[in-house]
Design an enzyme around this catalytic site. Structure first.
Site, short mmCIF file in Angstrom:
data_model
loop_
_atom_site.label_atom_id
_atom_site.label_comp_id
_atom_site.label_asym_id
_atom_site.label_seq_id
_atom_site.Cartn_x
_atom_site.Cartn_y
_atom_site.Cartn_z
N SER A 104 -9.44 1.62 3.15
CA SER A 104 -8.67 2.41 2.22
C SER A 104 -7.68 1.57 1.40
CB SER A 104 -7.89 3.49 2.99
OG SER A 104 -6.98 2.90 3.93
N LYS B 287 0.85 -1.20 0.00
CA LYS B 287 0.00 0.00 0.00
C LYS B 287 0.88 1.25 0.00
CE LYS B 287 -3.91 1.90 2.70
NZ LYS B 287 -4.76 1.64 3.89
N SER C 200 -9.73 -0.77 7.34
CA SER C 200 -9.19 -0.77 5.98
C SER C 200 -8.53 -2.08 5.57
CB SER C 200 -8.18 0.37 5.82
OG SER C 200 -8.80 1.61 6.04
#
Length: 617
Positions: free
Chosen positions: A165, A91, A189
C-alpha cells in the site's frame, strides 16, 4: 554475473537523486543553505498522484525554525544531526504534527497534533518532511490503486501498478525526489513497492520502529518501514528512527544478543515449491538471482514452504481481517460509502468470524510460526522472490482481489511469524521491468540482513531507482559501529581463516574491515601457546610499526563469554589505529614476552604464519 536485461529508462526521473551522503555534503562541503536546497519541494506537481499533502512555505518555515532551535541548543554542532536538512516523505497513515492524516480517505481525515514516534526521531535528527504520500486506502492492498487521490503508476511503466500500500512513499524515492521515505508494512506493503520500483525496502522487526501515531491496519502486526535508494541509507534511517517508545504498547528494545552479520558464506533457504502464476519472466529473474547469490559464496538449500504458505493465507482468509475492520468501524457505521469499494468488501469479511474463530486461528498461527522458526534455524536466512509477478493497472481493475492476493504469496506470513525482512533490487525482467528478492530471518536479524544487503547491492551495481544514476558503490560510507556490539580488533589466531576465528563466528560477530594499527606497536610470536598466538605490545610513538589487524563487531551479550576464553598473558584493552581511531582490541602483558620472538618486520600475524609454514615444509 551474466549479462542481464537492462532496466527500462523512466521518463519519471524528476528529482535530484541525492543519497543521504549527497545531502550531507550539500550542506557541509558545498555550503548550500537549507532554504535554497529545499525550495524545489515547494513546487511539487499538484497533479502527481504520489502526494496527498505537500510542503508549503509555512510548513517549511516551521520546520526550519524548529531545526535552528535544536542546532542552537547543540552549540551549533551539525554533526549532532545526522539527517540535517535531508528531505523525506511520510506515508499518509503516519502522523506528522501540523499536517493532515487521511489514510487516503478524505472522510477520515484529521489534523495531527504530534509526530508519530518514528517521525519524531527523524525530525530530531534534522530531517525535513516535504510531503505526505498516497497509499491504498487504510493500508489495505498491495497494488497502489485503491485511493480516491488516484492510482500511483509504476515508475518504469505507467501501465503497471506501483505496488502498495506504500505506493507514494516508494514512488517518491524511486524517482529520486528524496533519499528515503517512511511506509508501513503489515502484509508486504514495504516490500512489494520496493521490488516494483527498483529500490530497497527495509521491513524491520515488529516493535523496533514505534507504531505510535500510525493509523492501524492490523495493530498487532503493523510495522513502520523504510524505503531508500541504497541499503546503506535504509539501515542508517532505521537506526535513527528505531528505539523503544513508551507510547507504543507493542514497542520492543533491540536485544544485545542480536546477530551482527550472517555467516561469511551463508546458507540460504529457498522455498521447495515456488509459484509464479505463469509469469515466466518473474521466474527467470529469480533463478538468475539465485545464480548471483551463489556467486557471492552463498549455499542454497530447499526448505519446506508449506507452513509459510498456510500462514500467509491466514492473514486475509482468517479473523485478522477483523483487526482491519476495527480501524474503520466508526467510519463504516456512519459513512460506509466513504470507504473504497474494494477495501469495504475486504473489511466487511470481519463479520464472518467469531471470538472462537479468532482464538482457533491464533492457536494455528502459533503452531505454524513455531514450524517456521524451526525451519529457519537450519539456515542463515530465507530468500524469496519479493513478488511472484507484476500486473497492469487494467488487469488489477478487472480482478482486484485475486491478483492482489497473489502478490502477497511471499510476504503475508512475515509479521505473523515475527520475522525481519529486507527487499533488494534484483535487476530487470526480460521486458525491462524491475524485480526483487527478499531476505527473511528471525526477529532482530535486521542488522545482519542489512550487512549482507550492502554486499548484494554492491555486486549487482544496478542504477538507483528509476533515475538511471549508477549506484555509488565506491562512495558508500564507512561501516558504522553496529549498535549493541563491541568493535574488536583481532591480531592473531582470531583472524579470518585462523584456528580461533570460530569463536567469533559462533557468537554472530561480523567482519567489518582489515586495517592497521598506528606506528606504536610491536608484534611478538609468543612461546609455547596452542594454537600459536602473537602478542601485540604498545612501545611508544616511533618505536613500533603498523601491524595488520581485523575489526569485528561482537554482540554485547556475547562479548563477556568471548573475553572469558582469552588466556594469559593476553587481554583486552584499547588500540590506536593508523587512521587515528581508537578501538577495543587484543593486547599482551609484558611478562608474556619471555621467550617470544619479535616478528614486527612481517607486518602482521598472517604474513609471519605463512612464512613459518613455508619454512617448515
Amino acid at each position: 554475473m551474466t549479462s542481464k536485461t537492462p532496466l527500462r529508462r523512466s521518463a519519471a526521473s524528476l528529482g535530484s537523486c541525492r543519497t543521504l551522503t549527497d545531502w550531507q555534503q550539500l550542506y557541509t562541503t558545498q555550503g548550500a543553505s537549507l532554504v535554497d536546497a529545499l525550495a524545489p519541494f515547494l513546487d511539487l506537481d499538484t497533479a502527481d498522484p504520489a502526494w496527498i499533502a505537500r510542503l508549503d512555505a509555512a510548513r517549511l518555515r516551521s520546520q526550519l525554525d524548529m531545526l535552528a532551535a535544536r542546532v542552537e541548543q547543540a552549540g551549533g554542532k551539525l554533526d549532532a544531526f545526522p539527517l540535517y536538512g535531508v528531505p523525506f516523505v511520510v506515508k499518509d497513515n503516519i502522523d506528522v504534527a501540523g499536517w493532515p492524516t487521511t489514510a487516503a480517505c478524505p472522510a477520515f481525515a484529521y489534523m495531527a497534533q504530534r509526530d508519530a514516534g518514528a517521525v519524531a526521531r527523524l525530525r530530531a535528527a534534522g530531517a525535513i518532511v516535504v510531503a505526505k504520500a498516497n497509499l491504498d486506502q487504510f493500508a489495505t492492498g498491495l497494488v497502489g490503486v485503491r485511493s480516491p487521490y488516484g492510482a500511483v503508476p509504476n515508475t518504469f511503466d505507467a501501465a503497471y501498478v506501483s505496488g502498495g500500500s506504500s505506493s507514494g512513499s516508494a514512488s517518491s524515492v524511486a524517482r529520486g525526489w528524496v533519499p528515503f521515505s517512511l511506509g508501513t508494512d503489515t502484509a508486504g506493503s514495504g516490500r512489494i513497492p520496493a521490488a516494483f520500483n527498483n529500490i530497497v525496502g527495509l521491513k524491520p522487526t515488529r516493535g523496533w520502529l514505534s507504531s505510535a501515531g500510525v493509523v492501524p491496519a492490523c495493530r498487532t502486526l503493523d510495522c513502520v518501514c523504510v524505503f531508500a535508494l541504497t541499503v546503506d541509507d535504509a539501515a542508517l534511517v532505521a537506526e535513527i528512527a528505531g528505539g523503544f517508545d513508551h507510547d507504543d504498547p507493542y514497542s520492543r528494545t533491540y536485544p544485545q544478543s542480536a546477530p551482527a552479520v550472517l555467516a561469511p558464506s551463508p546458507v540460504l533457504g529457498i522455498p521447495d515449491q515456488l509459484a509464479f502464476f505463469g509469469d515466466t519472466q518473474a521466474q527467470a529473474n529469480f533463478e538468475q538471482a539465485l545464480v548471483d547469490l551463489q556467486a557471492t559464496g552463498a549455499k542454497l538449500v530447499p526448505i519446506d514452504f508449506s507452513p509459510f504458505a498456510e500462514l500467509a493465507a491466514l492473514l486475509y482468509q482468517g479473523p485478522w481481517v477483523a483487526e482491519r475492520f476495527l480501524a474503520v468501524s466508526q467510519l463504516h457505521a456512519s459513512q460506509p460509502e466513504a470507504i473504497d469499494p474494494v477495501v469495504r468488501v475486504i473489511v466487511e469479511e470481519a463479520g464472518r468470524y467469531s471470538a472462537t474463530d479468532a482464538f482457533s486461528a491464533e492457536y494455528r498461527r502459533a503452531a505454524l510460526a513455531r514450524a517456521i522458526h524451526l525451519a529457519l534455524a537450519t539456515v542463515d536466512a530465507l530468500v524469496v522472490p519479493s513478488a511472484p509477478s507484476i500486473y497492469t493497472l487494467a488487469a488489477v481493475q478487472d480482478d482486484p482481489i485475486r491478483l492482489n492476493a497473489r502478490l502477497g504469496t511471499y510476504t503475508n506470513f512475515t509479521n505473523l511469524a515475527d520475522l525481519s525482512a529486507l527487499a533488494l533490487p534484483a535487476g530487470a525482467r526480460e521486458d525491462g521491468l524491475p524485480a526483487g528478492i527478499t531476505l527473511i530471518a528471525p526477529a532482530w536479524s535486521d542488522r545482519a540482513l542489512a550487512r549482507f544487503g550492502r554486499q548484494w547491492q554492491a555486486a549487482q551495481a544496478l542504477p538507483l531507482g528509476a533515475t538511471g544514476r549508477a549506484c555509488p558503490v565506491g562512495a558508500q560510507r564507512a561501516t558504522p559501529d553496529t549498535p549493541g556490539s563491541v568493535r574488536l580488533a583481532v591480531v592473531g589466531a582470531h583472524l579470518s581463516g585462523m584456528p580461533l576465528n570460530h569463536q567469533l563466528l559462533t557468537r554472530h560477530a561480523g567482519f567489518v574491515e582489515a586495517c592497521r594499527t598506528a606506528r606504536c606497536y610491536r608484534l611478538y610470536a609468543l612461546a609455547d601457546t596452542i594454537p600459536p598466538k602473537p602478542g601485540l605490545v604498545h612501545v611508544g610513538t616511533g618505536q613500533g610499526a603498523p601491524i595488520e589487524v581485523e575489526l569485528w563487531d561482537v554482540p554485547l551479550a556475547s562479548f563477556g563469554a568471548f573475553v572469558a576464553q582469552i588466556p594469559a598473558p593476553l587481554g583486552i584493552g584499547k588500540l590506536l589505529l593508523e587512521d587515528g581511531r581508537q578501538v577495543t582490541g587484543f593486547i599482551c602483558e609484558p611478562r608474556g614476552l619471555e621467550g617470544a620472538r619479535d616478528i614486527t618486520a612481517f607486518g602482521g600475524w598472517r604474513a609471519y604464519f605463512a612464512s613459518a609454514n613455508a619454512s617448515a615444509t
